[in-house]
Scaffold this motif. Structure first.
Motif, PDB file in Angstrom:
ATOM      1  N   VAL A   1      25.450 -13.385 -22.453  1.00  0.00           N
ATOM      2  CA  VAL A   1      25.386 -14.815 -22.774  1.00  0.00           C
ATOM      3  C   VAL A   1      25.222 -15.628 -21.497  1.00  0.00           C
ATOM      4  N   LEU A   2      25.925 -15.207 -20.447  1.00  0.00           N
ATOM      5  CA  LEU A   2      25.790 -15.892 -19.154  1.00  0.00           C
ATOM      6  C   LEU A   2      24.348 -15.823 -18.663  1.00  0.00           C
ATOM      7  N   GLY A   3      23.758 -14.627 -18.738  1.00  0.00           N
ATOM      8  CA  GLY A   3      22.346 -14.425 -18.425  1.00  0.00           C
ATOM      9  C   GLY A   3      21.901 -15.102 -17.148  1.00  0.00           C
ATOM     10  N   LEU A   4      22.419 -14.668 -16.025  1.00  0.00           N
ATOM     11  CA  LEU A   4      22.158 -15.355 -14.759  1.00  0.00           C
ATOM     12  C   LEU A   4      20.676 -15.538 -14.470  1.00  0.00           C
ATOM     13  N   LEU A   5      19.915 -14.472 -14.593  1.00  0.00           N
ATOM     14  CA  LEU A   5      18.500 -14.543 -14.235  1.00  0.00           C
ATOM     15  C   LEU A   5      17.724 -15.494 -15.143  1.00  0.00           C
ATOM     16  N   PRO A   6      17.761 -15.331 -16.463  1.00  0.00           N
ATOM     17  CA  PRO A   6      17.046 -16.282 -17.323  1.00  0.00           C
ATOM     18  C   PRO A   6      17.639 -17.691 -17.288  1.00  0.00           C
ATOM     19  N   SER A   7      18.961 -17.792 -17.117  1.00  0.00           N
ATOM     20  CA  SER A   7      19.577 -19.123 -17.033  1.00  0.00           C
ATOM     21  C   SER A   7      19.079 -19.865 -15.803  1.00  0.00           C
ATOM     22  N   PHE A   8      19.056 -19.164 -14.673  1.00  0.00           N
ATOM     23  CA  PHE A   8      18.562 -19.766 -13.441  1.00  0.00           C
ATOM     24  C   PHE A   8      17.100 -20.181 -13.600  1.00  0.00           C
ATOM     25  N   ALA A   9      16.288 -19.307 -14.195  1.00  0.00           N
ATOM     26  CA  ALA A   9      14.870 -19.610 -14.380  1.00  0.00           C
ATOM     27  C   ALA A   9      14.666 -20.816 -15.280  1.00  0.00           C
ATOM     28  N   SER A  10      15.519 -20.949 -16.303  1.00  0.00           N
ATOM     29  CA  SER A  10      15.365 -22.052 -17.258  1.00  0.00           C
ATOM     30  C   SER A  10      15.827 -23.390 -16.705  1.00  0.00           C
ATOM     31  N   THR A  11      16.765 -23.375 -15.755  1.00  0.00           N
ATOM     32  CA  THR A  11      17.341 -24.626 -15.246  1.00  0.00           C
ATOM     33  C   THR A  11      16.952 -24.916 -13.800  1.00  0.00           C
ATOM     34  N   LEU A  12      15.960 -24.193 -13.272  1.00  0.00           N
ATOM     35  CA  LEU A  12      15.537 -24.408 -11.890  1.00  0.00           C
ATOM     36  C   LEU A  12      15.067 -25.846 -11.667  1.00  0.00           C
ATOM     37  N   PHE A  13      14.523 -26.456 -12.696  1.00  0.00           N
ATOM     38  CA  PHE A  13      14.048 -27.833 -12.597  1.00  0.00           C
ATOM     39  C   PHE A  13      15.163 -28.775 -12.151  1.00  0.00           C
ATOM     40  N   TYR A  14      16.390 -28.531 -12.651  1.00  0.00           N
ATOM     41  CA  TYR A  14      17.509 -29.412 -12.318  1.00  0.00           C
ATOM     42  C   TYR A  14      18.134 -29.034 -10.979  1.00  0.00           C
ATOM     43  N   GLY A  15      18.409 -27.752 -10.775  1.00  0.00           N
ATOM     44  CA  GLY A  15      19.072 -27.328  -9.545  1.00  0.00           C
ATOM     45  C   GLY A  15      18.253 -27.627  -8.304  1.00  0.00           C
ATOM     46  N   MET A  16      16.952 -27.335  -8.371  1.00  0.00           N
ATOM     47  CA  MET A  16      16.074 -27.574  -7.236  1.00  0.00           C
ATOM     48  C   MET A  16      15.524 -28.995  -7.240  1.00  0.00           C
ATOM     49  N   GLY A  17      15.285 -29.533  -8.404  1.00  0.00           N
ATOM     50  CA  GLY A  17      14.612 -30.825  -8.506  1.00  0.00           C
ATOM     51  C   GLY A  17      15.449 -32.016  -8.113  1.00  0.00           C
ATOM     52  N   TYR A  18      16.760 -31.932  -8.250  1.00  0.00           N
ATOM     53  CA  TYR A  18      17.607 -33.074  -7.941  1.00  0.00           C
ATOM     54  C   TYR A  18      18.047 -33.114  -6.477  1.00  0.00           C
ATOM     55  N   ALA A  19      18.314 -31.960  -5.880  1.00  0.00           N
ATOM     56  CA  ALA A  19      18.848 -31.957  -4.510  1.00  0.00           C
ATOM     57  C   ALA A  19      18.184 -30.932  -3.612  1.00  0.00           C
ATOM     58  N   GLY A  20      17.206 -30.200  -4.108  1.00  0.00           N
ATOM     59  CA  GLY A  20      16.506 -29.236  -3.277  1.00  0.00           C
ATOM     60  C   GLY A  20      17.363 -28.045  -2.902  1.00  0.00           C
ATOM     61  N   THR A  21      17.039 -27.419  -1.779  1.00  0.00           N
ATOM     62  CA  THR A  21      17.715 -26.180  -1.393  1.00  0.00           C
ATOM     63  C   THR A  21      19.172 -26.377  -0.990  1.00  0.00           C
ATOM     64  N   ALA A  22      19.522 -27.552  -0.502  1.00  0.00           N
ATOM     65  CA  ALA A  22      20.921 -27.798  -0.130  1.00  0.00           C
ATOM     66  C   ALA A  22      21.827 -27.721  -1.357  1.00  0.00           C
ATOM     67  N   GLY A  23      21.365 -28.285  -2.461  1.00  0.00           N
ATOM     68  CA  GLY A  23      22.130 -28.214  -3.694  1.00  0.00           C
ATOM     69  C   GLY A  23      22.248 -26.795  -4.216  1.00  0.00           C
ATOM     70  N   MET A  24      21.259 -25.967  -3.900  1.00  0.00           N
ATOM     71  CA  MET A  24      21.259 -24.585  -4.369  1.00  0.00           C
ATOM     72  C   MET A  24      22.159 -23.690  -3.524  1.00  0.00           C
TER      73      MET A  24
END
Length: 581
Positions: free
Chosen positions: A73-96
């Protein structure tokens, strides 16, 4: 007139302890439970009976298989792929990078506090049951109502959001193979519905089969994650494109991408939506507790194991992407319609890109399956207490499979209806992810908040507990969620740049339904909804109204102990319903 002899766990099974002495929050008067003299209770049944429920599922999940469902359910790989828009898009690599570490401190506190509640109250109702038990006198049903609906919104949106991400990656892979092909909303919708139907069929099978399938899916999820973490830095072709193999650390950790109109610190906090949504699956062991052997120990361990493992490996994945991404803006604006696929195309050869996408798609499929199972158990538990319209249908357990098949298909239909948001564009369908992040953590933290600020040292902990760190960890968990709820409702643009197209609709898509169920409560539900139902009367911690006259609650280091007055107990025995004597 002669009366029927009392049957208790201790007399029938010759155990040294009665159910009342089990380490659970709610205990039955005198330790009596609904009991079949021909059946000897095992420890799991005793604990569940002490909470007022009877065992209805086969206990075919172990610590490992429960962890497998939770990790799927956690599904790290698909979860990360699905939400990359938010993690990278809002703060870039520093946020990641360092942003993920900060977020995980709060998330891990939530997970550990939840595990403590699970050990004390291992039921399918989970957080909803805990809120009812721990709330101040008179507030139990309302606390259960709000927690239950918030948790259900998170659960029912999980599978469609995951399956949407899987469908988008499949179609993006087609675009990579054929650059002339551009996926349409209609195609994405139909493919997502098809995946939902497959998961509905799979989730209707027996528990033993589900445990085996999810063990395989979780194992693949973990192996795929390791492969991708190794493959990305090893296979990147940035050098052949005239770039250094990895971006300098000073840029990765020190540069905040201006993806919002807010100050850098707020942008980093806004990027936590990716972390929170990715890390919102560790509550699954709580909902599977009635199907798990040694549940009041194995289930909380599975919760902490899932959150800890997920947090560590999720950070590793964030790092390899942060050090290899070439152009964040191009990733976000790509015609592929899937940021993770666009990122891979920037720094990887086409064959490796397709291989990573294939691994992610299969892992995502397993994740969607796990989400469907967990959601069905939540729906069953709430329908058992008549939360939903037509609950009598959704709370039925299939006689052949011994699983809540009706609840599976109820959730499946609701999920398919939600997928029509696809036709509203990327921001509209993004509401599925927003609901999942906020709704889940509001539900996670409500009973934790009540336990910390209203129950305090009266809490009767289970065998897995945090000891003297329970209150401090619960305070951090509550503060983290209280901060993040308003942050995650902020739009990325402000002032004249704020238009309906870029508005953050989270406050509407989550607040609207929650406002509706709150109004429903005050207009109607408060008259008939009394919180989690039990098979016989039981005592809830801190409820003077539910205690026999003459009882008192005494606090000690391990929690609270209900000490009955002998005369009061004797009087109770002569007046209790015949079926309980």
């Amino acid at each position: 007139m002669a009366t029927e002899p009392r049957i208790s766990i201790q007399s029938a099974s010759q155990r040294k302890k009665s159910v009342a002495e089990e380490p659970v929050t709610s205990v039955l008067p005198g330790g009596d439970v609904p009991f079949d003299p021909s059946h000897e209770f095992n420890p799991d049944e005793e604990v569940l009976a002490a909470l007022g429920y009877k065992s209805e599922f086969k206990r075919e999940f172990s610590l490992f298989t429960t962890f497998c469902v939770s990790f799927a359910v956690l599904g790290l790989l698909p979860s990360f792929a699905s939400t990359l828009f938010y993690g990278m898009g809002y703060a870039g690599t520093a946020g990641m990078t360092w942003g993920w570490i900060i977020a995980m401190i709060g998330i891990q506190c939530v997970a550990m506090s939840m595990a403590e509640l699970c050990s004390s109250m291992p039921t399918s109702g989970g957080l909803y049951y805990a809120s009812a038990v721990l709330a101040p006198p008179g507030w139990g049903p309302f606390a259960a109502w709000i927690t239950g609906w918030s948790n259900w919104l998170a659960q029912v949106t999980a599978a469609p959001s995951v399956d949407y991400g899987v469908a988008a990656m499949i179609l993006a892979a087609g675009s990579i193979q054929n650059p002339d092909y551009v996926p349409t909303n209609y195609q994405t919708f139909l493919l997502t519905v098809f995946i939902m139907l497959i998961h509905g069929v799979m989730s209707s099978f027996p528990t033993k089969w589900l445990a085996q399938v999810n063990s395989g899916g979780s194992t693949f999820n973990f192996i795929a994650l390791i492969i991708v973490i190794i493959l990305i830095p090893a296979g990147t072709d940035r050098v052949s494109r005239g770039l250094p193999k990895f971006t300098p650390s000073s840029e990765v950790w020190g540069t905040i991408y201006e993806g919002t109109s807010f100050p850098a610190g707020v942008s980093v906090l806004m990027s936590f939506i990716g972390v929170i949504w990715t890390m919102s699956g560790y509550d699954s062991p709580f909902h599977l507790a009635e199907e798990c052997s040694n549940a009041n120990v194995a289930s909380p361990r599975a919760i902490v194991l899932t959150s800890g493992t997920g947090g560590l490996f999720g950070w590793f994945l964030q790092l390899v992407v942060a050090y290899t991404v070439v152009d964040i803006e191009s990733v976000l604006d790509s015609d592929l319609g899937q940021p993770f696929a666009a990122y891979l195309m920037q720094c990887m050869p086409q064959k490796i890109t397709l291989a990573i996408l294939a691994l992610t798609i299969i892992a995502g499929f397993a994740m969607g399956q796990g989400c469907m199972i967990a959601a069905s158990r939540v729906t069953f538990a709430y329908a058992r207490d008549d939360c939903f319209p037509l609950s009598k249908y959704w709370k039925q357990v299939n006689k052949t499979t011994q699983t809540p098949v009706n609840a599976v298909w109820f959730n499946c239909v609701i999920g398919i209806l939600l997928l029509f948001l696809i036709f509203g564009g990327a921001l509209a369908v993004g509401a599925l992810f927003s609901i999942g992040a906020i709704a889940a953590f509001v539900a996670f933290t409500t009973p934790i908040f009540i336990r910390v600020f209203f129950v305090g040292n009266r809490f009767r902990a289970g065998p897995w507990n945090l000891g003297k760190f329970s209150i401090p960890i619960g305070v951090v968990a509550s503060a983290f969620v209280a901060l993040m709820v308003p942050i995650l409702c902020l739009p990325s643009s402000t002032g004249a740049d704020l238009t309906p197209d870029v508005m953050n609709w989270t406050c509407l898509v989550y607040g609207g339904p929650m406002l509706g169920v709150t109004i429903w409560w005050f207009v109607s539900a408060r008259k008939w909804f009394k919180g989690p139902k039990v098979n016989i009367d039981h005592m809830m911690l801190g409820r003077e109204g539910n205690m026999v006259e003459g009882e008192e609650v005494k606090g000690n280091d391990s929690g609270s102990e209900i000490v009955p007055d002998p005369k009061a107990v004797e009087e109770m025995e002569t007046t209790k319903p015949r079926e309980l004597q």
